[in-house]
Design a protein around this motif. Structure first.
Motif, PDB file in Angstrom:
ATOM      1  N   UNK A 157      -4.685   2.393   5.170  1.00  0.00           N
ATOM      2  CA  UNK A 157      -4.737   2.050   3.742  1.00  0.00           C
ATOM      3  C   UNK A 157      -5.423   3.162   2.953  1.00  0.00           C
ATOM      4  N   UNK A 158      -6.571   3.618   3.448  1.00  0.00           N
ATOM      5  CA  UNK A 158      -7.291   4.698   2.774  1.00  0.00           C
ATOM      6  C   UNK A 158      -6.457   5.975   2.759  1.00  0.00           C
ATOM      7  N   UNK A 159      -5.713   6.226   3.845  1.00  0.00           N
ATOM      8  CA  UNK A 159      -4.840   7.398   3.898  1.00  0.00           C
ATOM      9  C   UNK A 159      -3.770   7.346   2.818  1.00  0.00           C
ATOM     10  N   UNK A 160      -3.176   6.158   2.616  1.00  0.00           N
ATOM     11  CA  UNK A 160      -2.173   5.995   1.549  1.00  0.00           C
ATOM     12  C   UNK A 160      -2.769   6.302   0.185  1.00  0.00           C
ATOM     13  N   UNK A 161      -3.975   5.816  -0.049  1.00  0.00           N
ATOM     14  CA  UNK A 161      -4.612   6.017  -1.353  1.00  0.00           C
ATOM     15  C   UNK A 161      -4.977   7.476  -1.590  1.00  0.00           C
ATOM     16  N   UNK A 162      -5.432   8.147  -0.549  1.00  0.00           N
ATOM     17  CA  UNK A 162      -5.766   9.574  -0.688  1.00  0.00           C
ATOM     18  C   UNK A 162      -4.504  10.386  -0.975  1.00  0.00           C
ATOM     19  N   UNK A 163      -3.416  10.071  -0.276  1.00  0.00           N
ATOM     20  CA  UNK A 163      -2.159  10.780  -0.513  1.00  0.00           C
ATOM     21  C   UNK A 163      -1.620  10.503  -1.917  1.00  0.00           C
ATOM     22  N   UNK A 164      -1.912   9.316  -2.443  1.00  0.00           N
ATOM     23  CA  UNK A 164      -1.522   9.001  -3.823  1.00  0.00           C
ATOM     24  C   UNK A 164      -2.458   9.646  -4.846  1.00  0.00           C
ATOM     25  N   UNK A 165      -3.569  10.214  -4.346  1.00  0.00           N
ATOM     26  CA  UNK A 165      -4.626  10.784  -5.196  1.00  0.00           C
ATOM     27  C   UNK A 165      -5.302   9.714  -6.038  1.00  0.00           C
ATOM     28  N   UNK A 196       0.791  -1.227   0.000  1.00  0.00           N
ATOM     29  CA  UNK A 196       0.000   0.000   0.000  1.00  0.00           C
ATOM     30  C   UNK A 196       0.833   1.291   0.000  1.00  0.00           C
ATOM     31  N   UNK A 197       1.928   1.396   0.767  1.00  0.00           N
ATOM     32  CA  UNK A 197       2.722   2.631   0.698  1.00  0.00           C
ATOM     33  C   UNK A 197       3.769   2.639  -0.419  1.00  0.00           C
ATOM     34  N   UNK A 198       3.832   1.557  -1.213  1.00  0.00           N
ATOM     35  CA  UNK A 198       4.890   1.415  -2.204  1.00  0.00           C
ATOM     36  C   UNK A 198       4.853   2.534  -3.244  1.00  0.00           C
ATOM     37  N   UNK A 199       3.641   2.874  -3.692  1.00  0.00           N
ATOM     38  CA  UNK A 199       3.522   3.933  -4.705  1.00  0.00           C
ATOM     39  C   UNK A 199       3.883   5.301  -4.132  1.00  0.00           C
ATOM     40  N   UNK A 200       3.617   5.503  -2.839  1.00  0.00           N
ATOM     41  CA  UNK A 200       4.001   6.770  -2.203  1.00  0.00           C
ATOM     42  C   UNK A 200       5.509   6.937  -2.172  1.00  0.00           C
ATOM     43  N   UNK A 201       6.209   5.827  -1.970  1.00  0.00           N
ATOM     44  CA  UNK A 201       7.666   5.890  -1.838  1.00  0.00           C
ATOM     45  C   UNK A 201       8.380   5.875  -3.179  1.00  0.00           C
ATOM     46  N   UNK A 202       7.876   5.071  -4.117  1.00  0.00           N
ATOM     47  CA  UNK A 202       8.606   4.877  -5.380  1.00  0.00           C
ATOM     48  C   UNK A 202       7.739   5.115  -6.610  1.00  0.00           C
ATOM     49  N   UNK A 203       6.546   5.650  -6.411  1.00  0.00           N
ATOM     50  CA  UNK A 203       5.600   5.763  -7.511  1.00  0.00           C
ATOM     51  C   UNK A 203       5.898   6.879  -8.496  1.00  0.00           C
ATOM     52  N   UNK A 204       5.296   6.754  -9.673  1.00  0.00           N
ATOM     53  CA  UNK A 204       5.394   7.753 -10.735  1.00  0.00           C
ATOM     54  C   UNK A 204       4.012   8.357 -10.964  1.00  0.00           C
ATOM     55  N   UNK A 205       3.952   9.653 -11.113  1.00  0.00           N
ATOM     56  CA  UNK A 205       2.675  10.323 -11.300  1.00  0.00           C
ATOM     57  C   UNK A 205       2.166  10.078 -12.715  1.00  0.00           C
ATOM     58  N   UNK A 206       0.948   9.549 -12.815  1.00  0.00           N
ATOM     59  CA  UNK A 206       0.336   9.247 -14.104  1.00  0.00           C
ATOM     60  C   UNK A 206      -1.107   9.719 -14.076  1.00  0.00           C
ATOM     61  N   UNK A 207      -1.452  10.644 -14.982  1.00  0.00           N
ATOM     62  CA  UNK A 207      -2.810  11.196 -15.067  1.00  0.00           C
ATOM     63  C   UNK A 207      -3.287  11.737 -13.716  1.00  0.00           C
ATOM     64  N   UNK A 208      -2.392  12.398 -13.011  1.00  0.00           N
ATOM     65  CA  UNK A 208      -2.772  13.081 -11.773  1.00  0.00           C
ATOM     66  C   UNK A 208      -2.615  12.262 -10.514  1.00  0.00           C
ATOM     67  N   UNK A 209      -2.469  10.933 -10.622  1.00  0.00           N
ATOM     68  CA  UNK A 209      -2.353  10.076  -9.442  1.00  0.00           C
ATOM     69  C   UNK A 209      -0.996   9.388  -9.416  1.00  0.00           C
ATOM     70  N   UNK A 210      -0.447   9.239  -8.209  1.00  0.00           N
ATOM     71  CA  UNK A 210       0.849   8.577  -8.048  1.00  0.00           C
ATOM     72  C   UNK A 210       0.593   7.138  -7.627  1.00  0.00           C
ATOM     73  N   UNK A 211       0.137   6.309  -8.559  1.00  0.00           N
ATOM     74  CA  UNK A 211      -0.257   4.945  -8.208  1.00  0.00           C
ATOM     75  C   UNK A 211       0.434   3.872  -9.040  1.00  0.00           C
TER      76      UNK A 211
END
Length: 406
Positions: free
Chosen positions: A198-206, A130-145
């Protein structure tokens, strides 16, 4: 016997459907596109072999789950081939790998009683993805997922949502309604904290679409485990509060709401995808323009997020409604699995995974029709994407496993 006949009829319809779709794709070009014919043949073989293996060696479980998923996958691959042949070839590989995972899940997974004891493995898997995209994610179409390893990317949340369902099922299977006061509430503290993180991670990832799916799954699982409506209403209240805070804090959320409220005002900017999708659906009408006769390529990301709009344009709204009915039948068969087992862990898992697939379909279709703010997620079994296909078939494999034991 009647069910066996219905199963064979549906399988035959699947073959005919596959042959007609890819035959149409082949003859629309001059000379005939042989790649389309080969792809249709490969899909027929893969579907036939997978059904034979499950029917031959595991005859007691639900056989309609696989057939419904295969029909949806065939429609998706045909539409993707119409839009991008290279992506369609990749999608055939992903679907074949997904069906393989489905079969291996039935063969290799231990019985559900043993799986219910792996609570901390599920928790660790959820905490990893769940936090993987926050740490190493790439922004795509507005979301870092998205996380990329070289040129290959995947969505960690796709894997995290199955781990979360299994974790919640393993925790809530022992929920005791007889306990009173704080002892009663104490049973829900740990899973509640995990869900909020989990929901917090997703919101921060947009990643708002995934957040909505995770919330729907968590509420469904909670109600099945506790049978308490007050907890459902409490969750809805907390979700409303969280949504309001997210709207106030994040520009991305406000932007999505503004586009949803008046997409025409932003039709040349951020609302372009939504408006083009609505134009695409309306131009197809009820019966569609015909496979290869429309212009779905004008819609951004038509092979993944907006494949339903492309399908409606060329096959028509009647066909689109048929896709939604298939999704409902898949959800119904999944929920039916929960009723044929006495294992509480299996019941909660079946409800959670079925709700996950249904919520994902409702969120993306609702966004395309501007019923809710648009979120960029895939349509299960139909949209292009390896992560989505693999996890959807893995979820289906677990449902099949539960139905076999039931």
């Amino acid at each position: 016997m009647k069910m066996r006949k219905d199963e064979l009829k549906l399988l035959l319809i699947t073959y005919i459907f596959c042959i007609v779709l890819f035959g149409k794709l082949a003859i629309k070009d001059n000379p005939i596109d042989r790649k389309a014919l080969i792809m249709g043949g490969v899909l027929c073989v893969v579907i036939g072999l997978s059904h034979f293996v499950i029917r031959k060696f595991y005859p007691d479980g639900d056989k309609f789950l696989l057939i419904f998923a295969c029909i949806l996958s065939v429609v998706g691959i045909a539409m993707i081939y119409r839009l991008d042949q290279d992506q369609a070839l990749s999608q055939v590989v992903w679907v074949s790998a997904g069906i393989t995972i489905y079969i291996l899940s039935v063969i290799l997974l231990p019985d559900m009683g043993k799986l219910s004891k792996w609570k901390y493995i599920y928790l660790g898997t959820t905490a990893f993805f769940m936090p993987l995209a926050l740490l190493f994610g790439t922004k795509t179409y507005g979301a870092t997922n998205w996380v990329y390893i070289g040129s290959h990317g995947f969505q960690p949340s796709e894997f995290g949502k199955i781990a979360l369902v299994l974790y919640l099922a393993s925790v809530l299977k022992d929920f005791d309604n007889e306990k009173k006061g704080f002892a009663h509430i104490k049973q829900l503290i740990e899973p509640a904290i995990v869900v909020m993180l989990v929901l917090g991670c997703l919101v921060l990832q947009k990643d708002l679409g995934s957040a909505l799916i995770f919330f729907g799954v968590a509420v469904s699982v909670l109600y099945v485990a506790t049978s308490k409506k007050k907890y459902v209403f409490a969750c809805l209240g907390l979700f409303a509060l969280g949504a309001t805070l997210a709207y106030k804090l994040f520009w991305h959320v406000r932007q999505r709401v503004m586009i949803w409220r008046n997409p025409w005002k932003y039709s040349n900017e951020d609302g372009y995808q939504l408006v083009e999708g609505l134009y695409s659906i309306s131009s197809g009408g009820m019966i569609g323009s015909g496979l290869g006769q429309g212009y779905p390529g004008f819609v951004p990301v038509a092979t993944s997020d907006y494949i339903f709009a492309a399908i409606c344009e060329e096959f028509g709204m009647v066909f689109g409604i048929g896709i939604m009915i298939l999704m409902f039948l898949l959800f119904y068969r999944g929920i039916r699995v929960a009723f044929i087992t006495d294992n509480k862990f299996s019941q909660i898992t079946a409800v959670g995974l079925s709700t996950m697939i249904a919520c994902q379909a409702l969120v993306i279709i609702g966004g395309i029709f501007a019923i809710i703010p648009l979120t960029g997620i895939t349509l299960p079994f139909v949209s292009y994407g390896g992560s989505s296909i693999l996890t959807a078939f893995f979820a289906l494999g677990i449902l099949q496993k539960i139905s076999e034991e039931g």
